[in-house]
Design an enzyme around this catalytic site. Structure first.
Site, short mmCIF file in Angstrom:
data_model
loop_
_atom_site.label_atom_id
_atom_site.label_comp_id
_atom_site.label_asym_id
_atom_site.label_seq_id
_atom_site.Cartn_x
_atom_site.Cartn_y
_atom_site.Cartn_z
N GLU A 94 0.90 -1.05 0.08
CA GLU A 94 -0.08 0.10 0.05
C GLU A 94 0.85 1.18 -0.03
O GLU A 94 1.92 1.24 0.64
CB GLU A 94 -1.02 0.01 1.21
CG GLU A 94 -0.19 -0.08 2.47
CD GLU A 94 -1.33 -0.15 3.62
OE1 GLU A 94 -2.05 -1.28 3.58
OE2 GLU A 94 -1.09 0.52 4.48
N CYS A 112 3.95 8.56 0.37
CA CYS A 112 4.51 7.74 1.48
C CYS A 112 4.59 6.34 0.67
O CYS A 112 3.54 5.57 0.33
CB CYS A 112 3.69 7.66 2.59
SG CYS A 112 4.42 6.57 3.89
N CYS A 119 7.47 -6.90 6.44
CA CYS A 119 8.81 -6.52 6.85
C CYS A 119 9.49 -7.43 7.88
O CYS A 119 8.74 -7.86 8.55
CB CYS A 119 8.53 -4.97 7.84
SG CYS A 119 10.11 -4.22 8.43
N CYS A 123 8.24 -4.86 14.55
CA CYS A 123 7.92 -4.05 15.67
C CYS A 123 6.66 -4.33 15.90
O CYS A 123 5.94 -4.36 15.33
CB CYS A 123 8.22 -2.57 15.33
SG CYS A 123 9.61 -2.03 14.61
N CYS A 126 3.62 -2.12 15.10
CA CYS A 126 3.35 -1.89 13.69
C CYS A 126 2.43 -3.01 12.74
O CYS A 126 3.19 -4.21 12.77
CB CYS A 126 4.81 -1.59 12.94
SG CYS A 126 4.91 -1.43 11.36
N CYS A 354 0.98 2.73 8.66
CA CYS A 354 1.87 1.90 7.73
C CYS A 354 1.27 0.49 7.77
O CYS A 354 1.47 -0.14 8.94
CB CYS A 354 3.25 1.99 8.11
SG CYS A 354 4.44 0.54 8.19
N1 SAH Z 1 10.57 0.66 8.30
C1 SAH Z 1 11.04 1.95 8.54
C2 SAH Z 1 10.02 2.80 7.68
C3 SAH Z 1 8.44 2.36 7.47
S1 SAH Z 1 7.76 2.43 9.06
C4 SAH Z 1 10.92 2.54 9.91
O1 SAH Z 1 10.52 1.79 10.76
O2 SAH Z 1 11.50 3.65 10.09
C5 SAH Z 1 7.22 4.28 9.15
C6 SAH Z 1 7.44 4.91 10.56
O3 SAH Z 1 5.68 4.51 11.08
C7 SAH Z 1 8.12 4.43 11.55
O4 SAH Z 1 8.71 5.73 12.36
C8 SAH Z 1 7.34 3.53 12.29
O5 SAH Z 1 7.88 3.44 13.76
C9 SAH Z 1 5.95 4.23 12.40
N2 SAH Z 1 4.90 3.53 13.07
C10 SAH Z 1 4.45 2.09 12.62
N3 SAH Z 1 3.40 1.90 13.29
C11 SAH Z 1 3.04 2.88 13.85
C12 SAH Z 1 2.10 3.05 14.87
N4 SAH Z 1 1.34 2.10 15.10
N5 SAH Z 1 1.68 4.28 15.40
C13 SAH Z 1 2.74 5.11 15.29
N6 SAH Z 1 3.72 5.29 14.46
C14 SAH Z 1 3.86 3.89 13.71
FE1 SF4 Z 2 9.26 -2.67 9.98
FE2 SF4 Z 2 7.09 -1.34 10.75
FE3 SF4 Z 2 9.20 -1.80 12.33
FE4 SF4 Z 2 9.30 -0.15 9.98
S1 SF4 Z 2 8.16 0.17 11.90
S2 SF4 Z 2 10.60 -1.62 10.96
S3 SF4 Z 2 7.91 -1.13 8.95
S4 SF4 Z 2 8.12 -3.27 11.61
#
Ligand code: SAH
Ligand code: SF4
Length: 367
Positions: A94, A112, A119, A123, A126, A354
């Site tokens: 997406e 974006c 991934c 995390c 996420c 994301c």
């Molecule tokens: N993998 C890369 C880029 C994609 S994620 C990274 O982690 O930087 C893009 C951003 O969205 C990251 O800062 C991530 O930590 C944040 N993000 C993901 N899920 C989130 C959530 N539930 N609430 C707030 N930020 C979130």
């Molecule tokens: Fe991967 Fe989501 Fe962590 Fe970014 S925030 S590194 S997309 S798992």
């Protein structure tokens, strides 16, 4: 189409020249083909009317023009558009288009982008991280997300605008903050950046692009040597190893101290300011003491902190703090001399976080 079918946008300028030479055509055809792809935003070879028809047919047998099909789309109250794309192997990703008014009365359009299907970092807060890792995107699959939205902005003007002289809106910024970890797909991402930046390609200034990473130290070091003007954001979320090991599991391999040292080195070599993303989760990393230890960690670094209240409101233990707690955190950082902004929450009504749309659709399809 198979997963390995080559797309024009998968090729570097040199590879396009090779392709053209292999077809026995003069070199300037490479420039024409690139122009039709990146400026003309052509959807079919038939649109390339200044190329001989026989040549267009031979090209069509060798390469695809695009690698994505938009299969689902939602538009939020604030105009944010989130699109689910199906790739040639049936997998889905997406991307999001966000439009912001500028001080000069115009509109800034930011895309974006996704860089991987799923991934590998995992995390826990996420949606993408919870989907697991499937595969890297190709350079073409990354670039085609930009061309898709660029085409949309052009077609939107054609449909609604009566002012012939006004140019169509264009993409002003590209952020690699969608699904996936961009630096875990380094070569494809860098190739995409180069083509998006190149005057023979999409022609977007490198300063208008930003890569966000969970903190892959070897790749950050490599990036600092590339002499690109592209922005770098680090998803920090915690300033101590115990908490960050839980929130961003790659921290066990690349701990905070080493990560910040690599960031200081990056700033020195590139001369650029670095951004830190700090998602706020209630009761986990949102106290004034956390703000103090963050300020201590970043002291003296040419940086900027983006605070992002968690966009998960429905349990899982990662709720956003109250507005009061959020503002207190921000105030403490500012008091301690850290430049910091609170991220505007956009597209919340359309699962703009994301990987969230893909997760929701997957759940809907299971039931
Ligand atoms: N993998 C890369 C880029 C994609 S994620 C990274 O982690 O930087 C893009 C951003 O969205 C990251 O800062 C991530 O930590 C944040 N993000 C993901 N899920 C989130 C959530 N539930 N609430 C707030 N930020 C979130
Ligand atoms: Fe991967 Fe989501 Fe962590 Fe970014 S925030 S590194 S997309 S798992």
């Amino acid at each position: 189409m198979t997963a390995t079918s080559t797309c024009i946008t998968d090729l570097t300028s040199a590879q396009i020249q090779e392709l053209i030479a292999g077809l026995g055509e003069p070199n300037y055809r490479a420039r024409q083909l690139q122009h039709w792809t990146y400026q003309g935003l052509a959807l079919s070879f038939d649109e390339m009317t200044d190329l001989p028809k026989t040549f267009r047919n031979r090209l069509a047998q060798k390469v695809q023009l695009h690698s994505l099909t938009s299969t689902h789309e939602v538009v939020g109250h604030d105009g944010t558009i989130k699109t689910l794309f199906t790739l040639s192997d049936g997998k889905t990703i997406e991307s999001t288009l966000m439009s912001y008014p500028t001080a000069k009365g115009g509109t800034r359009h930011t895309i974006c982008l996704s860089t991987q299907v799923g991934c590998p970092i995992g995390c826990p807060f996420c949606a993408t991280g919870q989907q697991g890792f499937e595969r890297n995107l190709t350079p073409g699959e990354i670039i085609d997300q930009v061309l898709y939205f660029s085409r949309r902005l052009r077609d939107q003007k054609d449909e609604t605008d009566t002012d012939w002289d006004k140019p169509a809106a264009h993409i002003s910024n590209v952020v690699f903050m969608g699904m996936g970890e961009p630096l875990a797909n380094y070569d494809a991402v860098l190739q995409a950046v180069e083509m998006l930046n190149s005057p023979q390609g999409f022609g977007l200034g490198a300063r208008n692009m930003l890569i966000s990473t969970a903190g892959l130290i070897p790749q950050i070091k490599r990036l600092s040597q590339e002499k690109l003007q592209i922005g770098l954001a680090i998803s920090l979320h915690a300033s101590d190893d115990a908490r960050r090991n839980e929130l961003v599991p790659i921290n066990k391999k690349y701990p905070v101290g080493q990560l910040i040292a690599a960031c200081r080195e990056y700033c020195e070599i590139s001369g650029r300011r670095i951004s830190f993303e700090y998602a706020l989760f209630e009761g986990i990393n949102d106290s004034v003491n956390h703000a103090r230890s963050l300020a201590k960690l970043l002291a003296g670094l040419n940086c900027h902190v983006n605070l992002i209240p968690s966009n998960l409101t429905d349990s899982q233990g990662f709720s956003p703090p109250t507005r009061g707690t959020t503002l207190a955190f921000q105030r403490e950082l500012v008091r301690l001399g850290i430049a910091c902004t609170l991220r505007q929450r956009r597209g919340l009504d359309i699962d703009a976080g994301c990987g969230q749309l893909r997760s929701r659709l997957a759940k809907t399809m299971q039931t």
